[in-house]
Design a protein around this motif. Structure first.
Motif, PDB file in Angstrom:
ATOM      1  N   THR A  58       0.828  -1.209   0.000  1.00 29.80           N
ATOM      2  CA  THR A  58       0.000   0.000   0.000  1.00 29.80           C
ATOM      3  C   THR A  58       0.863   1.260   0.000  1.00 29.80           C
ATOM      4  O   THR A  58       0.525   2.252  -0.657  1.00 29.80           O
ATOM      5  N   ARG A  59       1.986   1.207   0.710  1.00 28.18           N
ATOM      6  CA  ARG A  59       2.866   2.377   0.745  1.00 28.18           C
ATOM      7  C   ARG A  59       3.487   2.631  -0.625  1.00 28.18           C
ATOM      8  O   ARG A  59       3.527   3.773  -1.105  1.00 28.18           O
ATOM      9  N   ALA A  60       3.969   1.570  -1.283  1.00 30.72           N
ATOM     10  CA  ALA A  60       4.599   1.726  -2.590  1.00 30.72           C
ATOM     11  C   ALA A  60       3.587   2.197  -3.633  1.00 30.72           C
ATOM     12  O   ALA A  60       3.893   3.047  -4.479  1.00 30.72           O
ATOM     13  N   VAL A  61       2.388   1.646  -3.573  1.00 27.36           N
ATOM     14  CA  VAL A  61       1.345   2.045  -4.522  1.00 27.36           C
ATOM     15  C   VAL A  61       0.958   3.505  -4.305  1.00 27.36           C
ATOM     16  O   VAL A  61       0.803   4.273  -5.264  1.00 27.36           O
ATOM     17  N   ALA A  62       0.794   3.889  -3.041  1.00 27.93           N
ATOM     18  CA  ALA A  62       0.428   5.269  -2.741  1.00 27.93           C
ATOM     19  C   ALA A  62       1.488   6.234  -3.257  1.00 27.93           C
ATOM     20  O   ALA A  62       1.174   7.277  -3.852  1.00 27.93           O
ATOM     21  N   LEU A  63       2.750   5.872  -3.052  1.00 25.75           N
ATOM     22  CA  LEU A  63       3.844   6.722  -3.521  1.00 25.75           C
ATOM     23  C   LEU A  63       3.817   6.833  -5.048  1.00 25.75           C
ATOM     24  O   LEU A  63       3.961   7.931  -5.609  1.00 25.75           O
TER      25      LEU A  63
ATOM     26  N   LEU B 112      -0.223   9.646  -3.734  1.00 25.48           N
ATOM     27  CA  LEU B 112      -1.235   9.752  -2.682  1.00 25.48           C
ATOM     28  C   LEU B 112      -0.639   9.376  -1.344  1.00 25.48           C
ATOM     29  O   LEU B 112       0.472   8.837  -1.258  1.00 25.48           O
ATOM     30  N   GLN B 113      -1.387   9.605  -0.292  1.00 25.47           N
ATOM     31  CA  GLN B 113      -1.029   9.130   1.033  1.00 25.47           C
ATOM     32  C   GLN B 113      -1.616   7.731   1.227  1.00 25.47           C
ATOM     33  O   GLN B 113      -2.701   7.431   0.709  1.00 25.47           O
ATOM     34  N   PRO B 114      -0.937   6.831   1.951  1.00 21.39           N
ATOM     35  CA  PRO B 114      -1.433   5.457   2.138  1.00 21.39           C
ATOM     36  C   PRO B 114      -2.887   5.349   2.594  1.00 21.39           C
ATOM     37  O   PRO B 114      -3.606   4.451   2.128  1.00 21.39           O
ATOM     38  N   PRO B 115      -3.378   6.221   3.495  1.00 20.32           N
ATOM     39  CA  PRO B 115      -4.786   6.086   3.888  1.00 20.32           C
ATOM     40  C   PRO B 115      -5.770   6.174   2.726  1.00 20.32           C
ATOM     41  O   PRO B 115      -6.866   5.607   2.792  1.00 20.32           O
ATOM     42  N   ALA B 116      -5.378   6.852   1.650  1.00 16.40           N
ATOM     43  CA  ALA B 116      -6.269   6.958   0.490  1.00 16.40           C
ATOM     44  C   ALA B 116      -6.514   5.593  -0.138  1.00 16.40           C
ATOM     45  O   ALA B 116      -7.606   5.324  -0.653  1.00 16.40           O
ATOM     46  N   ILE B 117      -5.515   4.717  -0.106  1.00 12.60           N
ATOM     47  CA  ILE B 117      -5.676   3.371  -0.658  1.00 12.60           C
ATOM     48  C   ILE B 117      -6.741   2.608   0.122  1.00 12.60           C
ATOM     49  O   ILE B 117      -7.598   1.927  -0.457  1.00 12.60           O
ATOM     50  N   TYR B 118      -6.701   2.740   1.439  1.00 14.03           N
ATOM     51  CA  TYR B 118      -7.677   2.048   2.283  1.00 14.03           C
ATOM     52  C   TYR B 118      -9.082   2.601   2.071  1.00 14.03           C
ATOM     53  O   TYR B 118     -10.062   1.855   2.081  1.00 14.03           O
TER      54      TYR B 118
ATOM     55  N   ASP C 267      -8.473  -2.583   1.722  1.00 12.69           N
ATOM     56  CA  ASP C 267      -7.165  -3.057   2.163  1.00 12.69           C
ATOM     57  C   ASP C 267      -6.393  -3.537   0.940  1.00 12.69           C
ATOM     58  O   ASP C 267      -6.848  -3.364  -0.199  1.00 12.69           O
ATOM     59  N   LYS C 268      -5.229  -4.145   1.173  1.00 14.26           N
ATOM     60  CA  LYS C 268      -4.405  -4.586   0.045  1.00 14.26           C
ATOM     61  C   LYS C 268      -5.125  -5.657  -0.767  1.00 14.26           C
ATOM     62  O   LYS C 268      -5.049  -5.667  -2.003  1.00 14.26           O
ATOM     63  N   ASP C 269      -5.821  -6.573  -0.093  1.00 16.43           N
ATOM     64  CA  ASP C 269      -6.550  -7.610  -0.820  1.00 16.43           C
ATOM     65  C   ASP C 269      -7.629  -6.999  -1.716  1.00 16.43           C
ATOM     66  O   ASP C 269      -7.852  -7.459  -2.837  1.00 16.43           O
ATOM     67  N   GLY C 270      -8.287  -5.964  -1.214  1.00 19.87           N
ATOM     68  CA  GLY C 270      -9.287  -5.278  -2.027  1.00 19.87           C
ATOM     69  C   GLY C 270      -8.665  -4.632  -3.252  1.00 19.87           C
ATOM     70  O   GLY C 270      -9.250  -4.637  -4.342  1.00 19.87           O
ATOM     71  N   LEU C 271      -7.466  -4.085  -3.074  1.00 21.99           N
ATOM     72  CA  LEU C 271      -6.748  -3.485  -4.209  1.00 21.99           C
ATOM     73  C   LEU C 271      -6.391  -4.555  -5.230  1.00 21.99           C
ATOM     74  O   LEU C 271      -6.598  -4.364  -6.438  1.00 21.99           O
TER      75      LEU C 271
ATOM     76  N   ALA D 161      -9.307  -5.573  -7.219  1.00 16.11           N
ATOM     77  CA  ALA D 161      -9.630  -4.555  -8.224  1.00 16.11           C
ATOM     78  C   ALA D 161      -8.696  -4.670  -9.424  1.00 16.11           C
ATOM     79  O   ALA D 161      -9.119  -4.475 -10.574  1.00 16.11           O
ATOM     80  N   ILE D 162      -7.430  -5.008  -9.177  1.00 13.07           N
ATOM     81  CA  ILE D 162      -6.476  -5.177 -10.276  1.00 13.07           C
ATOM     82  C   ILE D 162      -6.866  -6.387 -11.119  1.00 13.07           C
ATOM     83  O   ILE D 162      -6.825  -6.349 -12.358  1.00 13.07           O
ATOM     84  N   ALA D 163      -7.239  -7.482 -10.455  1.00 10.54           N
ATOM     85  CA  ALA D 163      -7.663  -8.675 -11.180  1.00 10.54           C
ATOM     86  C   ALA D 163      -8.897  -8.377 -12.025  1.00 10.54           C
ATOM     87  O   ALA D 163      -8.984  -8.775 -13.195  1.00 10.54           O
ATOM     88  N   GLU D 164      -9.861  -7.668 -11.451  1.00 12.51           N
ATOM     89  CA  GLU D 164     -11.069  -7.307 -12.194  1.00 12.51           C
ATOM     90  C   GLU D 164     -10.709  -6.437 -13.398  1.00 12.51           C
ATOM     91  O   GLU D 164     -11.266  -6.608 -14.491  1.00 12.51           O
TER      92      GLU D 164
END
Length: 231
Positions: free
Chosen positions: A31-36, A40-46, A51-55, A58-61
């Motif tokens: 999540t930190r690497a993706v946010a960077l 964005l800031q990591p909380p935006a990913i959440y 969470d990471k599994d949700g991300l 979404a990538i698989a979809e």
């Protein structure tokens, strides 16, 4: 955040994640690497994905949706066997062109089927029904779909597992031809004596009819399935 801005941010995160996944592999997707990468800031990913599994879901979809966009269905192909081969080749080519994304798409077999995956399978089922209606199908429709899907996925994952100097294109060709041998007849079954080919062709045409009630259609499907499976 307005819905439009949220959707744009979500898309930016997905694109950044795919780029990171492709360049550095799944272990680099944090999540930190993706946010960077997305600025964005990591909380935006959440907030966007839970969470990471949700991300990753979404990538698989996104991967299935991208593949679906590359598919097309000829409603009346001149040669349904060649049409099936072309569809199989397209699936394999997508996997070879997007290895990291493809592995992620199929990494979790228990993941619920996405809307894009379901739509893609319906295109495959349409190809299979045409084969059945013309008497080419050797096995029942569900088994044919499983064989076609499994051989394409197996071809890609096996190819990717091999060192580059051992990747023989004959592997892909052989797997495709094995799939065709397993699911199709050499000649249309409806030209042969016996009820199985005719029953399979009629079974494939049932979804298009409107003369029977739901109960009547279900009963006829059961009878036809018994004929085609020999039980």
């Amino acid at each position: 955040m307005p819905p439009r801005d949220q959707e744009q941010t979500r898309r930016r995160v997905i694109e950044a994640t795919i780029e990171l996944l492709t360049r550095e592999g799944r272990d680099a997707v944090t999540t930190r690497a993706v946010a960077l990468a997305a600025g964005l800031q990591p909380p935006a990913i959440y907030r966007l994905f839970g969470d990471k599994d949700g991300l990753l879901d979404a990538i698989a979809e996104h991967g299935f949706a991208t593949f679906l966009a590359s598919k097309s269905l000829d409603p009346d192909p001149r040669d349904p066997i060649e049409d099936l081969k072309a569809g199989w080749d397209l699936a394999v080519e997508f996997g070879l062109a997007n290895p990291a994304l493809y592995v992620l798409m199929y990494a979790d077999p228990t993941r619920p089927a996405s809307a894009a995956f379901t739509a893609g399978m319906e295109i495959l089922m349409s190809r299979i029904r045409r084969l059945a209606a013309a008497g080419w199908l050797r096995v029942d429709e569900e088994l044919a779909a499983a064989i076609i899907h499994a051989t394409a996925r197996g071809a890609v994952l096996t190819w990717l597992s091999l060192p580059e100097d051992r990747r023989d294109p004959a592997l892909l060709t052989t797997l495709r031809e094995s799939m065709l041998t397993a699911v199709t007849n050499h000649e249309p079954a409806t030209q042969e004596a016996g009820p199985i080919g005719a029953a399979r062709a009629l079974r494939a045409a049932l979804p298009e009819q409107t003369a029977l009630s739901d109960g009547e259609q279900h009963l006829l499907e059961e009878w036809l399935d018994r004929l085609t499976l020999g039980r």
